[in-house]
Design a protein around this motif. Structure first.
Motif, PDB file in Angstrom:
ATOM      1  N   MET A 186       0.827  -1.206   0.000  1.00 14.42           N
ATOM      2  CA  MET A 186       0.000   0.000   0.000  1.00 14.42           C
ATOM      3  C   MET A 186       0.864   1.260   0.000  1.00 14.42           C
ATOM      4  SD  MET A 186      -2.913   1.102   2.749  1.00 14.42           S
ATOM      5  CE  MET A 186      -3.753   2.668   2.611  1.00 14.42           C
ATOM      6  N   TYR A 187       1.958   1.246   0.769  1.00 15.08           N
ATOM      7  CA  TYR A 187       2.819   2.425   0.864  1.00 15.08           C
ATOM      8  C   TYR A 187       4.128   2.188   0.110  1.00 15.08           C
ATOM      9  CZ  TYR A 187      -0.443   3.533   4.595  1.00 15.08           C
ATOM     10  OH  TYR A 187      -1.585   3.787   5.314  1.00 15.08           O
ATOM     11  N   LYS A 188       4.632   3.276  -0.478  1.00 14.56           N
ATOM     12  CA  LYS A 188       5.890   3.198  -1.218  1.00 14.56           C
ATOM     13  C   LYS A 188       7.025   3.914  -0.489  1.00 14.56           C
ATOM     14  CE  LYS A 188       3.698   2.784  -5.763  1.00 14.56           C
ATOM     15  NZ  LYS A 188       3.573   3.369  -7.133  1.00 14.56           N
ATOM     16  N   TYR A 222      10.907  -0.857   2.332  1.00 18.40           N
ATOM     17  CA  TYR A 222      10.494   0.494   1.941  1.00 18.40           C
ATOM     18  C   TYR A 222      11.687   1.446   1.940  1.00 18.40           C
ATOM     19  CZ  TYR A 222       6.016  -1.319   3.782  1.00 18.40           C
ATOM     20  OH  TYR A 222       4.919  -2.083   4.062  1.00 18.40           O
ATOM     21  N   LYS A 227      -1.025   9.468  -0.937  1.00 21.28           N
ATOM     22  CA  LYS A 227      -1.594   8.168  -0.551  1.00 21.28           C
ATOM     23  C   LYS A 227      -0.561   7.042  -0.596  1.00 21.28           C
ATOM     24  CE  LYS A 227      -3.265   7.017  -5.220  1.00 21.28           C
ATOM     25  NZ  LYS A 227      -4.462   6.709  -6.036  1.00 21.28           N
ATOM     26  N   GLU A 228       0.607   7.323  -1.214  1.00 18.17           N
ATOM     27  CA  GLU A 228       1.669   6.320  -1.289  1.00 18.17           C
ATOM     28  C   GLU A 228       2.638   6.405  -0.113  1.00 18.17           C
ATOM     29  OE1 GLU A 228       2.059   5.945  -6.149  1.00 18.17           O
ATOM     30  OE2 GLU A 228       3.200   7.513  -5.113  1.00 18.17           O
ATOM     31  N   ASP A 266      -1.256   9.385   5.188  1.00 17.51           N
ATOM     32  CA  ASP A 266      -1.637   8.625   6.373  1.00 17.51           C
ATOM     33  C   ASP A 266      -0.568   8.792   7.458  1.00 17.51           C
ATOM     34  OD1 ASP A 266      -3.918   7.749   5.143  1.00 17.51           O
ATOM     35  OD2 ASP A 266      -3.215   5.691   4.827  1.00 17.51           O
ATOM     36  N   THR A 312      -4.565   7.864  11.551  1.00 16.62           N
ATOM     37  CA  THR A 312      -4.783   6.666  10.739  1.00 16.62           C
ATOM     38  C   THR A 312      -4.472   5.418  11.542  1.00 16.62           C
ATOM     39  OG1 THR A 312      -3.916   8.010   8.894  1.00 16.62           O
ATOM     40  CG2 THR A 312      -4.375   5.679   8.459  1.00 16.62           C
ATOM     41  N   LEU A 322       2.980  -2.574   8.796  1.00 15.46           N
ATOM     42  CA  LEU A 322       3.856  -2.608   7.625  1.00 15.46           C
ATOM     43  C   LEU A 322       4.491  -3.981   7.482  1.00 15.46           C
ATOM     44  CD1 LEU A 322       5.463   0.876   8.317  1.00 15.46           C
ATOM     45  CD2 LEU A 322       3.793   0.372   6.534  1.00 15.46           C
TER      46      LEU A 322
END
Length: 229
Positions: free
Chosen positions: A1-3, A121, A178-179, A200, A216, A229
């Motif tokens: 979901m996250y970069k 990440y 959003k990333e 977030d 969040t 994560l």
């Protein structure tokens, strides 16, 4: 979901309270502050925390400058402790800023969670601290190599919670809000600041503070990031 993952530094990874306490005890002895009328290192440390917290709030709200923060801090502390002689305050400030960032203590699970996250990440820092001091802190704690970009109020020209510091960070990493995920201990600057631009946020809340707005995510220990994560 996250970069991309953004971390705050002080009170989130680098243990400001422990490192500052050790440094202030050294300053107390070095400048013989008992002879000036400050009874114990503990009184010096507790008054420092009180004054420093208020001044940093003023700095983050652009009510005072970096230079004013540095110049006023120990003068206010001395006056509050009944010491009118401010002759040594600038030297004390310089010495404290030299000693404190070189202390190595980190919050619990910092090394563990950064080692866990690094292969997954790109990690970055967003801090209101000053460039040269934050760099020394990360090197002292042995964590600088975990991070790609180090965004400060100096190199960005903005301070959290100003949306522009987060936009600056997003432009650096070439990512959409959003990333990204922001992790920090200060609800007003880290959490609300990030969420105001659509990032977030994880509220690192070891003392179980209560706020009307909802982050969040919320954690009490850095190890809990593994569940997110």
């Amino acid at each position: 979901m996250y970069k991309h993952i953004f971390f705050d530094l002080d009170h989130t990874l680098w243990d400001h309270h422990v490192n500052s306490k050790i440094a202030l005890e050294e300053v107390y002895q070095l400048f013989q502050l008992k002879d000036l009328g400050i009874a114990t290192p503990e009184k010096f440390y507790h008054k420092f925390n009180e004054v420093n917290h208020k001044l940093w709030l003023d700095y983050e709200r652009s009510k005072i400058s970096q230079a004013e923060l540095r110049h006023a801090r120990f003068r206010i502390i001395f006056s509050a402790l009944g010491v009118d002689n401010h002759e040594k305050c600038d030297a004390i400030s310089d010495t404290y800023l030299e000693i404190s960032p070189r202390k190595p203590y980190l919050l619990p699970y910092t090394q563990e969670i950064l080692t866990y996250l690094k292969p997954k990440y790109p990690l970055h820092i967003i801090t209101n601290g000053f460039d040269e001091i934050q760099d020394v802190k990360m090197n002292s704690g042995g964590i600088k190599h975990y991070f790609g970009h180090i965004v400060t109020s100096q190199n960005s020209g903005f301070k959290k919670p100003d949306p522009e510091i987060f936009h600056y960070a997003l432009d650096l990493v070439k990512a959409k809000p959003k990333e990204c995920l922001m992790i920090g201990d200060t609800f007003y600057t880290d959490v609300l600041g990030a969420m105001s631009v659509g990032i977030d946020a994880v509220f690192f809340n070891p003392n179980d503070q209560r706020h009307p707005e909802k982050p969040t995510f919320q954690i009490r220990h850095l190890k809990e990031l593994k569940a997110i994560l």
